[in-house]
Design a protein around this motif. Structure first.
Motif, mmCIF file in Angstrom:
data_model
loop_
_atom_site.group_PDB
_atom_site.id
_atom_site.type_symbol
_atom_site.label_atom_id
_atom_site.label_comp_id
_atom_site.label_asym_id
_atom_site.label_seq_id
_atom_site.Cartn_x
_atom_site.Cartn_y
_atom_site.Cartn_z
ATOM 1 N N LEU A 82 0.837 -1.209 0.000
ATOM 2 C CA LEU A 82 0.000 0.000 0.000
ATOM 3 C C LEU A 82 0.868 1.253 0.000
ATOM 4 N N VAL A 83 1.955 1.211 0.766
ATOM 5 C CA VAL A 83 2.902 2.344 0.788
ATOM 6 C C VAL A 83 3.499 2.530 -0.603
ATOM 7 N N HIS A 84 3.847 1.404 -1.252
ATOM 8 C CA HIS A 84 4.413 1.449 -2.604
ATOM 9 C C HIS A 84 3.423 2.077 -3.594
ATOM 10 N N LEU A 85 2.133 1.862 -3.343
ATOM 11 C CA LEU A 85 1.079 2.443 -4.194
ATOM 12 C C LEU A 85 0.944 3.952 -3.987
ATOM 13 N N GLY A 86 1.475 4.421 -2.836
ATOM 14 C CA GLY A 86 1.367 5.856 -2.544
ATOM 15 C C GLY A 86 0.385 6.178 -1.440
ATOM 16 N N LEU A 128 -4.496 6.148 -7.216
ATOM 17 C CA LEU A 128 -4.942 5.087 -6.302
ATOM 18 C C LEU A 128 -4.465 5.335 -4.869
ATOM 19 N N GLY A 129 -3.194 5.730 -4.731
ATOM 20 C CA GLY A 129 -2.633 6.005 -3.393
ATOM 21 C C GLY A 129 -3.379 7.120 -2.683
ATOM 22 N N PRO A 130 -3.471 8.313 -3.317
ATOM 23 C CA PRO A 130 -4.215 9.417 -2.695
ATOM 24 C C PRO A 130 -5.681 9.059 -2.414
ATOM 25 N N PHE A 131 -6.299 8.285 -3.327
ATOM 26 C CA PHE A 131 -7.704 7.891 -3.142
ATOM 27 C C PHE A 131 -7.858 7.033 -1.883
ATOM 28 N N THR A 133 -5.820 6.797 0.604
ATOM 29 C CA THR A 133 -5.452 7.571 1.797
ATOM 30 C C THR A 133 -6.700 8.255 2.346
ATOM 31 N N LYS A 134 -7.527 8.796 1.426
ATOM 32 C CA LYS A 134 -8.757 9.488 1.844
ATOM 33 C C LYS A 134 -9.845 8.504 2.241
#
Length: 340
Positions: A82-86, A128-131, A133-134
């Motif tokens: 998940l971290v790798h995804l951002g 995907l990462g920012p999404f 995260t929210k």
């Protein structure tokens, strides 16, 4: 082609019963229960076989007590990916039970299918990462339920790119049941007296209207009608042109209206034509109006030859406003502001 009528108070869509994280064993208790006298002392010089050496390089233990997901990244393949995804774990752990949820999920079994679904809906790879995260909660949702909600939006004639835009701009959208989405669309259609097409356009431009609380929206509609004195058909036009008015601060709405209507003398029908003025900072409106009044150019009546529209007043950059509207230099404007 119609949406059902006003909203019902449905329970929160988030799963309350997230699986609890397994409690880690108390290592101290285990050590005390061992009978240490039976274990022969080992010599530092004692030779060990390769097989024994491999066994010594054990898996690192999960942190016993941790308040941050960062401490788990080295031990969790799911979190590492998940971290790798951002995904920003420091933000995720601020959300109630989100950290617990992530620690119970398996990347391949639980998360991969949701990522494929989001990409299919139209969320870009780099979003995907920012999404997540929210909205990390979507990873715990049932895939079939998510697909049903997208199918509902398609049945209401929302296009693929429109759905992608809405989901990206309102990440919680797909956590809401079909019933809740239908009730919400019905509320805006009926409350504002909009056509189905205009209701769709409204929520495409401001999709958080479907996910936010309705109380502030109802209050703002009342402020516009009762306090500011707009007619129902004027409110309909204002909201359709400038949806943000529905979620704006009531105090700011009142102050901006008071200045425009009572100080500048702008009638209701003119404010209805240029409702974008409510999105502008009151300071900008005041400074520019006072400068024009100082120059004798504050003319907002379209019947007059020196008419200045509200759009020209607030949306032009300072340099253009000065040279084209105020017929003065930017230096004159700056000097005038110093006298206020």
């Amino acid at each position: 082609g119609s949406f059902s009528s006003p909203e019902s108070n449905l329970p929160s869509p988030l799963k309350q019963e997230q699986a609890e994280v397994e409690t880690l064993p108390d290592l101290n208790a285990e050590i005390q229960s061992e009978d240490w006298d039976d274990i022969p002392p080992s010599s530092a010089l004692e030779e060990i076989s390769e097989e024994e050496a491999v066994q010594i390089i054990a898996e690192p233990l999960l942190p016993l007590q941790s308040t941050t997901l960062r401490d788990y990244v080295d031990h969790s393949d799911t979190l590492a990916k998940l971290v790798h995804l951002g995904v920003d774990l420091s933000q995720v752990e601020k959300r109630q039970k989100a950290g617990q949820l992530l620690l119970t999920l398996d990347f391949e079994k639980d998360i991969s299918k949701i990522l494929l679904f989001l990409k299919d809906v139209g969320v870009e790879d780099n979003q995907l990462g920012p999404f997540l995260t929210k909205n990390p909660y979507i990873l715990g949702e049932d895939l079939e339920a998510l697909e049903t909600r997208v199918a509902y939006l398609k049945s209401k004639k929302f296009g693929k790119s429109e759905i992608a835009q809405m989901v990206s701009r309102a990440p919680y959208l797909l956590l809401f049941s079909v019933e809740r989405l239908d009730n919400r669309l019905g509320f805006f259609k009926n409350e504002l007296g909009l056509s189905v097409k205009k209701t769709k356009d409204l929520v495409i431009r401001l999709p958080r209207l479907l996910t936010g609380k309705l109380e502030p929206v109802k209050e703002n509609l009342q402020v516009c009608q009762i306090e500011l004195g707009f007619q129902r058909n004027e409110i309909q036009q204002i909201v359709y042109k400038t949806p943000k008015i529905l979620t704006a601060s009531k105090k700011r709405l009142r102050q901006t209206f008071d200045y425009l209507h009572n100080i500048m003398g702008i009638p209701h029908h003119m404010l209805t034509r240029f409702p974008q003025v409510f999105n502008s900072k009151l300071l900008r409106i005041r400074e520019r109006h006072m400068f024009l009044a100082f120059l004798g150019r504050a003319q907002y009546d379209p019947a007059q030859p020196s008419y200045i529209s509200l759009d020209q007043l607030v949306s032009l950059p300072a340099e253009v406003f000065c040279t084209e509207i105020a017929k003065a230099s930017i230096k004159d404007f700056e000097n005038f502001l110093k006298t206020l």
